[in-house]
Design an enzyme around this catalytic site. Structure first.
Site: not given
Ligand code: URA
Length: 426
Positions: A86, A165, A172, A187, A191
């Site tokens: 990621h 999320d 947000r 967040s 995932k």
């Molecule tokens: N990417 C995400 O999935 N969440 C965040 O809060 C910031 C970047």
């Protein structure tokens, strides 16, 4: 039976720097996901967290509560280990495209659930959608089958993973609370943990084009995410990497696919190759596989997986990629050495040319973006091309040029630059 709390009291508690209990966190996350806690209360709470933070215990509980709002995928039936990567997002960051097939070619299954771009950073799905016929949506069964048969899949994350999320991130985004380290960490990791990979490599970007503009903040984000992953039983490591300058020589969907294919063919810009190999090594190590990713690039094995991966999702890997109808060159105003090519400036220019979107329902232009002919450290002569801008909407050239204003510097002497790979955090 779950305890009832008062949302206003909990906002005051966090505003004053207090800590939430496990029950309070479950109540907040479930109540917000179910629509029982109002948007304005959650936005006040997100702002309180932005200023007061969360300690490690709260962060672990918050992440676990977000995971528990949705499904968890299970890859344990696969015949090989899984590893995912990621990136916290950057300009020209096309690394997932060559990386997923490369790591799969070395014997690890790569389930890469990706997103679309918003603002100045591009989205992996937008890039791949420039390949004629390619589709991003797969069912869980299709994804599992492709992972077994091809070894790599890059697809859209279904709505079933951490739905809390999805709702919280959208909130947000419009309340100025994205840049909170515990909220970003929970967040991303909710995932990734729900996705079910057994190993994870995080590419945490630092610099002008990144969420975290200082090394100190990026280091904190990286270590909190590594801790969350490790506590959840995921082999997790993070690389801190520079995002002062765009990665590679292209920013824009089809332009970046073209560059990724060059890397898979054994060429491509040095920084893209270096980072792809470094992340591949980490993914293989975390998955417990001893293989040489450079060999898999050189002998065509990674390219072979790429073609099979694109075909498995309906795409034609040999079809010509879309190109923009109009181009315009940005020329050097003096002789010298390029000392700065600001990632944010190039990202915003590519976005204005049509490569990105301002709202999530906006379309993107496959062929739009910025092509760089030089990078920091390169010499250039007055009047030579620094960039080529690509778009179908030529009235966007002037706004793209305005975004670049001051973002590119030419000097007599080179200046010292940050290394591409700054540190490794495990
Ligand atoms: N990417 C995400 O999935 N969440 C965040 O809060 C910031 C970047």
């Amino acid at each position: 039976m779950s305890t009832d709390f008062d949302a206003t009291e909990l906002i005051r508690l966090k505003r004053g720097g207090g800590q939430f209990s496990s029950e309070q966190i479950s109540w907040l996350i479930n109540g917000y996901t179910d629509g029982k806690i109002a948007e304005e209360q959650m936005s006040a709470l997100a702002m309180a967290i932005y200023f007061q933070g969360m300690d490690d215990t709260e962060l672990g509980l918050w992440t676990a509560a977000m995971i528990a709002t949705g499904e968890r995928l299970d890859f344990s039936s696969l015949s090989r280990p899984t590893a995912d990567k990621h990136s916290t997002g950057g300009v020209g960051d096309k690394i997932t495209l060559p990386l997923a097939p490369l790591v799969a070619a070395c014997g690890v299954a790569v389930p890469q659930l990706s997103g679309r771009g918003l603002g100045h950073t591009g989205g992996t799905l937008d890039k791949l959608e420039s390949i004629p016929g390619w589709r991003a949506s797969l069912s869980n069964d299709e994804m599992l089958r492709q992972l077994e048969e091809v070894g790599a899949v890059i697809c859209a994350a279904g709505s079933g993973l951490a739905p809390a999320d999805k709702k919280l991130y959208a909130l947000r985004d419009v309340t100025g609370t994205v840049e909170s380290i515990p909220l970003i960490a929970s967040s991303i990791m909710s995932k990734k943990i729900a996705e079910g990979t057994s190993a994870l490599v995080l590419d945490v970007k630092v610099g002008a084009g990144a969420f975290m503009d200082t090394e100190e903040k990026a280091r904190e984000l990286a270590s909190r995410m590594v801790q969350l992953g490790t506590e959840a039983g995921l082999n997790t490591v993070a690389l801190l990497t520079s995002m002062d300058t765009p990665l590679g020589l292209t920013a824009g969907n089809a332009l970046e696919v073209r560059e990724s294919v060059e890397v898979l063919a054994g060429g491509g810009p040095t920084d893209v190759v270096e980072l792809t190999i470094a992340l591949a090594r980490e993914m293989l190590q975390q998955a417990g596989i001893d293989a040489d990713p450079r060999a898999a690039l050189a002998n065509g094995a990674a390219m072979d997986v790429w073609k099979r991966m694109i075909r498995a999702q309906g795409g034609d890997p040999n079809a010509p990629l879309p190109t923009a109808r109009h181009t315009d060159q940005v020329l050097a105003e003096s002789d010298g050495v390029i000392t700065r090519m600001d990632a944010m400036a190039v990202g915003v220019a590519a976005w204005r040319l049509g490569a990105g979107r301002a709202r999530k329902e906006d379309p993107v232009q496959a062929g739009a973006g910025v092509e760089m002919h030089v990078k920091p450290g390169d010499r250039i002569g007055k009047g030579q091309a620094v960039l080529t801008l690509h778009t179908n909407t030529p009235d966007s050239f002037s706004r793209a040029r305005a975004a670049l204003g001051g973002g590119i510097e030419i000097a007599d002497q080179p200046v010292e630059r940050r290394d591409l790979i700054i540190d490794r955090i495990s």
